[in-house]
Every structure is written in structure tokens, then in C-alpha cells.
Design a protein around this motif. Structure first.
Motif, mmCIF file in Angstrom:
data_model
loop_
_atom_site.group_PDB
_atom_site.id
_atom_site.type_symbol
_atom_site.label_atom_id
_atom_site.label_comp_id
_atom_site.label_asym_id
_atom_site.label_seq_id
_atom_site.Cartn_x
_atom_site.Cartn_y
_atom_site.Cartn_z
ATOM 1 N N MET A 113 0.821 -1.199 0.000
ATOM 2 C CA MET A 113 0.000 0.000 0.000
ATOM 3 C C MET A 113 0.860 1.256 0.000
ATOM 4 O O MET A 113 0.476 2.282 -0.582
ATOM 5 C CB MET A 113 -0.938 -0.013 1.206
ATOM 6 C CG MET A 113 -1.944 -1.158 1.191
ATOM 7 S SD MET A 113 -2.987 -1.145 -0.285
ATOM 8 C CE MET A 113 -4.064 0.235 0.073
ATOM 9 N N GLN A 114 2.022 1.194 0.622
ATOM 10 C CA GLN A 114 2.953 2.322 0.562
ATOM 11 C C GLN A 114 3.349 2.606 -0.876
ATOM 12 O O GLN A 114 3.363 3.759 -1.325
ATOM 13 C CB GLN A 114 4.205 2.021 1.391
ATOM 14 C CG GLN A 114 4.019 2.104 2.886
ATOM 15 C CD GLN A 114 5.304 1.784 3.639
ATOM 16 O OE1 GLN A 114 6.403 1.893 3.089
ATOM 17 N NE2 GLN A 114 5.162 1.386 4.898
ATOM 18 N N ARG A 115 3.690 1.552 -1.609
ATOM 19 C CA ARG A 115 4.096 1.724 -3.013
ATOM 20 C C ARG A 115 2.947 2.289 -3.840
ATOM 21 O O ARG A 115 3.152 3.159 -4.706
ATOM 22 C CB ARG A 115 4.581 0.394 -3.589
ATOM 23 C CG ARG A 115 5.919 -0.070 -3.044
ATOM 24 C CD ARG A 115 6.491 -1.213 -3.881
ATOM 25 N NE ARG A 115 5.672 -2.408 -3.778
ATOM 26 C CZ ARG A 115 5.859 -3.360 -2.873
ATOM 27 N NH1 ARG A 115 6.830 -3.237 -1.978
ATOM 28 N NH2 ARG A 115 5.080 -4.431 -2.840
ATOM 29 N N ALA A 116 1.729 1.801 -3.577
ATOM 30 C CA ALA A 116 0.574 2.278 -4.325
ATOM 31 C C ALA A 116 0.324 3.758 -4.052
ATOM 32 O O ALA A 116 0.076 4.545 -4.982
ATOM 33 C CB ALA A 116 -0.659 1.458 -3.961
ATOM 34 N N LEU A 117 0.399 4.142 -2.775
ATOM 35 C CA LEU A 117 0.158 5.543 -2.439
ATOM 36 C C LEU A 117 1.288 6.429 -2.955
ATOM 37 O O LEU A 117 1.053 7.568 -3.378
ATOM 38 C CB LEU A 117 -0.004 5.702 -0.930
ATOM 39 C CG LEU A 117 -0.358 7.111 -0.437
ATOM 40 C CD1 LEU A 117 -1.562 7.678 -1.192
ATOM 41 C CD2 LEU A 117 -0.626 7.096 1.070
ATOM 42 N N LYS A 118 2.523 5.922 -2.944
ATOM 43 C CA LYS A 118 3.634 6.699 -3.485
ATOM 44 C C LYS A 118 3.431 6.960 -4.974
ATOM 45 O O LYS A 118 3.668 8.078 -5.463
ATOM 46 C CB LYS A 118 4.962 5.963 -3.270
ATOM 47 C CG LYS A 118 6.163 6.748 -3.772
ATOM 48 C CD LYS A 118 7.469 6.039 -3.455
ATOM 49 C CE LYS A 118 8.660 6.856 -3.951
ATOM 50 N NZ LYS A 118 9.946 6.202 -3.630
ATOM 51 N N GLN A 119 2.959 5.953 -5.703
ATOM 52 C CA GLN A 119 2.667 6.145 -7.125
ATOM 53 C C GLN A 119 1.591 7.206 -7.317
ATOM 54 O O GLN A 119 1.687 8.059 -8.207
ATOM 55 C CB GLN A 119 2.212 4.819 -7.749
ATOM 56 C CG GLN A 119 3.315 3.781 -7.897
ATOM 57 C CD GLN A 119 2.788 2.460 -8.443
ATOM 58 O OE1 GLN A 119 1.691 2.399 -8.975
ATOM 59 N NE2 GLN A 119 3.575 1.416 -8.303
ATOM 60 N N TYR A 120 0.564 7.138 -6.465
ATOM 61 C CA TYR A 120 -0.483 8.150 -6.582
ATOM 62 C C TYR A 120 0.063 9.535 -6.242
ATOM 63 O O TYR A 120 -0.290 10.526 -6.902
ATOM 64 C CB TYR A 120 -1.670 7.852 -5.666
ATOM 65 C CG TYR A 120 -2.650 8.997 -5.704
ATOM 66 C CD1 TYR A 120 -3.529 9.127 -6.770
ATOM 67 C CD2 TYR A 120 -2.643 9.984 -4.717
ATOM 68 C CE1 TYR A 120 -4.390 10.207 -6.859
ATOM 69 C CE2 TYR A 120 -3.495 11.067 -4.802
ATOM 70 C CZ TYR A 120 -4.371 11.177 -5.866
ATOM 71 O OH TYR A 120 -5.205 12.253 -5.961
ATOM 72 N N MET A 121 0.905 9.640 -5.209
ATOM 73 C CA MET A 121 1.465 10.936 -4.831
ATOM 74 C C MET A 121 2.255 11.559 -5.972
ATOM 75 O O MET A 121 2.166 12.769 -6.218
ATOM 76 C CB MET A 121 2.365 10.784 -3.596
ATOM 77 C CG MET A 121 1.611 10.570 -2.288
ATOM 78 S SD MET A 121 0.536 11.955 -1.866
ATOM 79 C CE MET A 121 1.731 13.288 -1.791
ATOM 80 N N MET A 122 3.018 10.739 -6.677
ATOM 81 C CA MET A 122 3.787 11.246 -7.821
ATOM 82 C C MET A 122 2.839 11.740 -8.913
ATOM 83 O O MET A 122 3.056 12.787 -9.524
ATOM 84 C CB MET A 122 4.720 10.151 -8.333
ATOM 85 C CG MET A 122 5.795 9.764 -7.316
ATOM 86 S SD MET A 122 6.800 8.330 -7.805
ATOM 87 C CE MET A 122 7.697 9.031 -9.184
ATOM 88 N N TYR A 123 1.768 10.982 -9.140
ATOM 89 C CA TYR A 123 0.743 11.399 -10.099
ATOM 90 C C TYR A 123 0.066 12.690 -9.630
ATOM 91 O O TYR A 123 -0.170 13.614 -10.415
ATOM 92 C CB TYR A 123 -0.282 10.274 -10.253
ATOM 93 C CG TYR A 123 -1.586 10.696 -10.878
ATOM 94 C CD1 TYR A 123 -1.716 10.844 -12.258
ATOM 95 C CD2 TYR A 123 -2.709 10.934 -10.079
ATOM 96 C CE1 TYR A 123 -2.928 11.233 -12.820
ATOM 97 C CE2 TYR A 123 -3.919 11.317 -10.634
ATOM 98 C CZ TYR A 123 -4.025 11.469 -12.004
ATOM 99 O OH TYR A 123 -5.214 11.857 -12.552
#
Length: 323
Positions: free
Chosen positions: A208-218
Motif C-alpha cells: 500500500m505504501q508503493r501504491a500511495l507513493k505512485q499516486y502521490m507522484m501522479y
């Protein structure tokens, strides 16, 4: 993309995991176990709280007999106040362990909390909280002197307070003149927000950290005008610190990737170039906002020395018991 959408849905609904609990475990060292016992003692102490807004509250040793209208107290306290700016999703018991130091010295505590959603959407979130902080301090001038104690993203929140104040500096400068000291624990810069926010929201779930990090970059790329621009402006203001010239204490760690040593050293250099006295405590190995948990005696000794230099230690015997 489905995972990212699900992640954001969890944040919006508030279904997020809490931060890492500062409790003892089979691998806890003696200091951590002792500190856990101290936290439990703090939780048993008597204090009162007074809600100002859903994000602001006063924590005090005294019962607050006051009414509030438009953020103005009918009977404001005339005593020192610390503005406590915790990290995202901080647990109550962790907030109280820091608040208790100031309560023991006769302070009232203005505790200010914001949610991950408010950080993601500052125009409808953090900026509104910052406005409330500024208005409360303006309408209650007897709350003085003031000390700041911010953690992690609390540095960003306070920067938004300064951004607002700069829109009418002549009006708001007297508020900042009441601030006589500032403490920054694991302060996070905008460059580290994509690391810090996912770890705060999902501390024990790397997927979930990786998923949220991807969203944050987006998020940073897509919502420049409603988010990224404000992060960058706030970062600039934090580093130039145009409204406060009072002494500062920084807590950092060589092993903290979120409130990194490099970013905090840059802030320190900028502030010292402006003539601000900076005490800089760097720990060898402690986690983000985990310096007190790992090194309780060193942390408290630094804080005691700093507050004592400001002339605000009223009951030294209450601190020395912990040293």
C-alpha cells in the motif's frame, strides 16, 4: 490503477492504519520499555481539553472556563502556550507524552492536527487549518509567550501559516513577535512528501505504501495549481523563515529518509545565515519522529536545556526526574 484508486478511497473514508505504536515488544530495548511505562503514567494524569475546531484544541492542567465565538475565547488563559503540530495520524498517547513536558512547566498546549486528505488538497485542507491557527492567535493575544514544537509534516502546516501571514504582514507580525522559540522534530520538506505520507498512512504495509507513493507522484504532476505550487511555496517560506528570528532546536537522525538529515541541514544553514541561533541534535539511528522513543534521556535533556535558555522552565525538578 485499481490499487491506487482503492488506496485513495481508504484515505477519503478514513479507513487507514494507525502509525507505528510506540510500545514494547520482544525486541524492545530497556529504554523503549521504560519509556512505554512513562507514557502510561502520563495517560493517567489529570488534564482538561477544550475543543476550538475539529483540528484545534487546548490541553491544559486547569479547567478551561471559557466560551468561544469566532475563535475568540471569552476568558483566554494568560500563560505560556506551546503550539504542538504532530505528525500525520499521531495517536493520542503519543501527543500527550510531548504535551506533558510543557504541562509540567505550566504551559497550555494548542494541539493542531490535520488529516492526510487535508495535506493532499491544501486549498480545502491545510490552508484552512492554517487560517484558523492564525485567527485564534490573533484574537487571543494573552496566550503568550509562544513556543512552536512541530513534527514531520507539521513544518509544512506552519509554513502555510506564514504564507497567510505574509499577505498582511503588518497585521500579523505581532503574533510572530510573541514566539520566543521553535522546536522541529523530523521536519519534512516537499521533496520527501512522496516518501513520508505513504509511510505515515500505511506504516506496516509496503504494498500500500508503493501504491500511495505512485499516486502521490501522479498527484504532484497532475494537480500543480491546487497542490504542488503550494507545497513549493511553503517549502521556500520554511527555509527563508521571514517572520521569526527566535532560537530553534532541530531533532534529526542519520537514518531518517523522510525528514532527512540533508534537508534539515539545508534549513539550518539558511536560518543561521539569517542570524537565527540553531541547536542541532542529530541521532545516529532512530526512525522518523522516533527520536524520543529511541533516545528518551538525550531528547529530554536537549529539550530541557533549550526551554531553560528561553527562561520558561518553572519546575526543573519535574524534568530532572526523567534525566
Amino acid at each position: 490503477m485499481t490499487l491506487i484508486r482503492g488506496t485513495i478511497g481508504l484515505i477519503r473514508r478514513g479507513h487507514v492504519l494507525p502509525p507505528i505504536a510506540f510500545i514494547s515488544s520482544p525486541n524492545s530495548n530497556k529504554n523503549e520499555i521504560t519509556n512505554s511505562i512513562n507514557i502510561n503514567k502520563q495517560l493517567c494524569r489529570h488534564y482538561s481539553k477544550f475543543e476550538i475546531t475539529k483540528n484545534l484544541e487546548i490541553i491544559s492542567n486547569d479547567k478551561i472556563n471559557s466560551k468561544i465565538s469566532n475563535l475568540q475565547l471569552s476568558n483566554p488563559p494568560n500563560k505560556p502556550m506551546v503550539i504542538l503540530l504532530p505528525w500525520l495520524l499521531a495517536k493520542r498517547k503519543h501527543i500527550l507524552k510531548y504535551a506533558s513536558f510543557y504541562l509540567d512547566q505550566g504551559f497550555d498546549v494548542l494541539n493542531v492536527e490535520c488529516s492526510p486528505w487535508q495535506v493532499l488538497w491544501p486549498l480545502k485542507g491545510v490552508k484552512l487549518v492554517a487560517d484558523d491557527i492564525l485567527t485564534f492567535l490573533e484574537k487571543n493575544p494573552l496566550c503568550k509567550p509562544l513556543v512552536l514544537h512541530g513534527f514531520s509534516v507539521g513544518g509544512y502546516l506552519w509554513s502555510e501559516v506564514m504564507v497567510k501571514a505574509l499577505s498582511d504582514q503588518a497585521r500579523y507580525q505581532p503574533i510572530f513577535d510573541r514566539i520566543i522559540g521553535q522546536v522541529w522534530d523530523s521536519a519534512v520538506d516537499v521533496a520527501e512528501i512522496t516518501i513520508g505520507l505513504p509511510k505515515a498512512v500505511f506504516p506496516n504495509n509496503q504494498m500500500m505504501q508503493r501504491a500511495l507513493k505512485q499516486y502521490m507522484m501522479y498527484h504532484l504532476k497532475t494537480f500543480d495549481q491546487v497542490a504542488t505550487t503550494h507545497y513549493l511555496r511553503a517549502s521556500q517560506i520554511f527555509h527563508t523563515n521571514p517572520l521569526i528570528r527566535t532560537p530553534a532546536l532541530f531533532y534529526v537522525s542519520k537514518t531518517d529518509p523522510i525528514g532527512s538529515l540533508k534537508a534539515n541541514e539545508a534549513a539550518r544553514e539558511n536560518w543561521e545565515s539569517l542570524g537565527i541561533k540553531v541547536n542541532f541534535k542529530c541521532f545516529e539511528k532512530s526512525s522518523h519522529v522516533g527520536h524520543y522513543r529511541k533516545y528518551p534521556k538525550e531528547y529530554m535533556a536537549e529539550l530541557y536545556s533549550f526551554i531553560n535558555e528561553l527562561g520558561l522552565v518553572q519546575y526543573p525538578e519535574k524534568v530532572k526526574v526523567q534525566l
